[in-house]
Design a protein around this motif. Structure first.
Motif, PDB file in Angstrom:
ATOM      1  N   GLU A  16      58.561 -27.631  20.365  1.00 46.68           N
ATOM      2  CA  GLU A  16      59.050 -26.416  21.022  1.00 46.68           C
ATOM      3  C   GLU A  16      58.516 -26.319  22.450  1.00 46.68           C
ATOM      4  O   GLU A  16      59.245 -25.949  23.361  1.00 46.68           O
ATOM      5  N   ILE A  31      55.865 -29.214  15.131  1.00 42.12           N
ATOM      6  CA  ILE A  31      56.869 -28.170  15.374  1.00 42.12           C
ATOM      7  C   ILE A  31      56.539 -27.456  16.669  1.00 42.12           C
ATOM      8  O   ILE A  31      57.385 -27.291  17.559  1.00 42.12           O
ATOM      9  N   MET A  32      55.265 -27.069  16.836  1.00 32.94           N
ATOM     10  CA  MET A  32      54.854 -26.355  18.050  1.00 32.94           C
ATOM     11  C   MET A  32      54.953 -27.250  19.282  1.00 32.94           C
ATOM     12  O   MET A  32      55.409 -26.832  20.340  1.00 32.94           O
ATOM     13  N   PHE A  33      54.536 -28.504  19.121  1.00 32.52           N
ATOM     14  CA  PHE A  33      54.567 -29.435  20.265  1.00 32.52           C
ATOM     15  C   PHE A  33      56.000 -29.641  20.739  1.00 32.52           C
ATOM     16  O   PHE A  33      56.291 -29.609  21.926  1.00 32.52           O
ATOM     17  N   ARG A  80      51.818 -28.760  13.703  1.00 29.45           N
ATOM     18  CA  ARG A  80      51.472 -29.109  15.073  1.00 29.45           C
ATOM     19  C   ARG A  80      52.678 -29.683  15.794  1.00 29.45           C
ATOM     20  O   ARG A  80      52.959 -29.340  16.941  1.00 29.45           O
TER      21      ARG A  80
END
Lengths: 267, 150
Positions: free
Chosen positions: B90, B86-88, B84
């Protein structure tokens, strides 16, 4: 297109399906979604470059589910949406007949979900090329430029939630923006509320976005909000090597993990 | 700016970092008092919206910390959290929101000294960066706009 009409007629006449979800020409010449229940009316069906809407959005609606067996006209993004919806247990694959449309607008012979999977696997699953170019340009900007670019875009937002309604993956009956205890997202269409709404929408679609671009097309004020989810779709591929909507049995990227997921920012 | 004291909010998991912070105290290690610790059952419970709430309510910096990979009390909460974040990160980078204000770390119950280091390092960094003006402006714009509309 004649193939599509005759196939739709055949399905309706043999009572294999109760409805065919496709496109018809609207009064202004634009294509609009059509729900054909009578084989005599199947002649209205069209398929050409005007047919851009993602019809998979209707599959999770109660009034459409009530039809039972149905056929749906599906380009690649619609097929991927259907895959995602089946994998998230929102749609029963056996209730669906896919009237697949290829890149050159001809009818594909898709007899089952596994055939559809085979077709999807052969396609280019990246973002559409015109969006790829914009993404590349945005990624070249400095953080300050990106911030002001997006703030400028978000300042147009009127919080109509058309981006959510148009998205086949946004099927929650009660969306987080409608929760007010606690009030996660400020209700007003102001800088703060708009920014947090777009962050929330993109995060909830991370690993689930199938890059159809429908959210950006639906936006009445022209915010390219599809770029947010497409950027995340790119990053999901970079980090986890997963394309959403490629199998009816896959787990969503953020609800699963690999012990050796790589990152560089956690100390 | 020299008298600026950053407000830092720490979202920590109950089983590792919270116990680690406890150890920092019982070991009589001194660390910056700017941090407000909020205890969660697991890093997997820490929603990204909580971080935005913290910024909206005046935080200048955030620490998110939990058990090291493979040490989660619930087996996999921190692995899910990792994906989560990592995506946040990015997404925030793409939107130009400054992620240098957020420290992600793994601090175990035995790492009292590491906790003190993480907090001190974060507070020093945030102090150099100054108050989080751009997010506060976002929130304050709200009030100005509301006044204008009335």
């Amino acid at each position: 297109m004649n193939n599509l009409i005759s196939r739709a007629k055949e399905l309706l006449e043999s009572k294999t399906v109760n409805v065919v979800i496709g496109y018809e020409a609207g009064p202004t010449g634009l294509a609009r979604p059509a729900f054909i229940t009578d084989s005599a009316k199947a002649d209205k069906l069209i398929y050409d470059e005007r047919c851009v809407q993602n019809l998979a959005v209707y599959l999770t609606k109660a009034e459409v589910k009530n039809f039972g067996k149905m056929a749906i006209v599906a380009r690649l993004p619609v097929m991927r949406s259907i895959m995602m919806l089946i994998s998230e247990q929102q749609v029963i694959g056996d209730n669906l007949i896919i009237l697949g449309i290829s890149e050159d607008n001809s009818l594909l012979d898709i007899a089952s979900i596994s055939v559809m999977q085979g077709y999807i696997d052969k396609c280019d699953l990246g973002n559409p090329s015109k969006d790829r170019e914009i993404l590349a340009e945005l990624n070249k900007m400095t953080p300050e430029e990106k911030f002001s670019w997006w703030q400028n875009q978000f300042s147009k937002c009127i919080k109509c939630y058309a981006c959510r309604q148009a998205c086949p993956m946004c099927y929650c009956i009660r969306c987080t923006v409608e929760v007010n205890q606690p009030q996660w997202i400020p209700v007003q269409a102001n800088a703060h509320g708009n920014t947090e709404w777009h962050i929330l929408r993109a995060m909830h679609l991370a690993g689930r976005c199938i890059s159809c671009g429908e959210c950006g097309r639906a936006c009445p004020v022209g915010i390219p909000c599809h770029l947010l989810t497409m950027q995340l779709a790119d990053q999901v591929w970079n980090y986890f090597h997963v394309h959403a909507g490629t199998s009816d049995k896959m787990n969503s990227v953020l609800s699963t993990y690999e012990p050796n997921d790589k990152e560089s920012f956690i100390i | 700016m020299s008298d600026f004291e950053p407000k830092v909010v720490a979202f920590v998991c109950n089983w590792c970092t919270y116990a680690g912070a406890d150890l920092t105290g019982t070991s009589r290690l001194k660390y910056a008092s700017n941090v407000k610790i909020i205890r969660f059952p697991c890093t997997g419970r820490i929603d990204f919206m909580l971080l935005l709430k913290a910024f909206a309510n005046g935080a200048d910096g955030i620490i998110v910390s939990g058990c090291h990979p493979n040490d989660c009390h619930y087996t996999s909460g921190n692995f899910h959290a990792k994906r989560r974040w990592i995506m946040f990160k990015e997404l925030m980078d793409f939107m130009g929101i400054d992620m240098n204000r957020v420290t992600f770390s793994w601090v175990s119950a035995a790492e009292g000294a590491k906790w003190a280091e993480v907090v001190n390092e974060t507070v020093t960094r945030i102090r150099e960066m100054g108050p989080y003006v751009s997010y506060k402006e976002l929130v304050n714009k709200t009030i100005e706009e509301e006044v204008k509309n009335e």
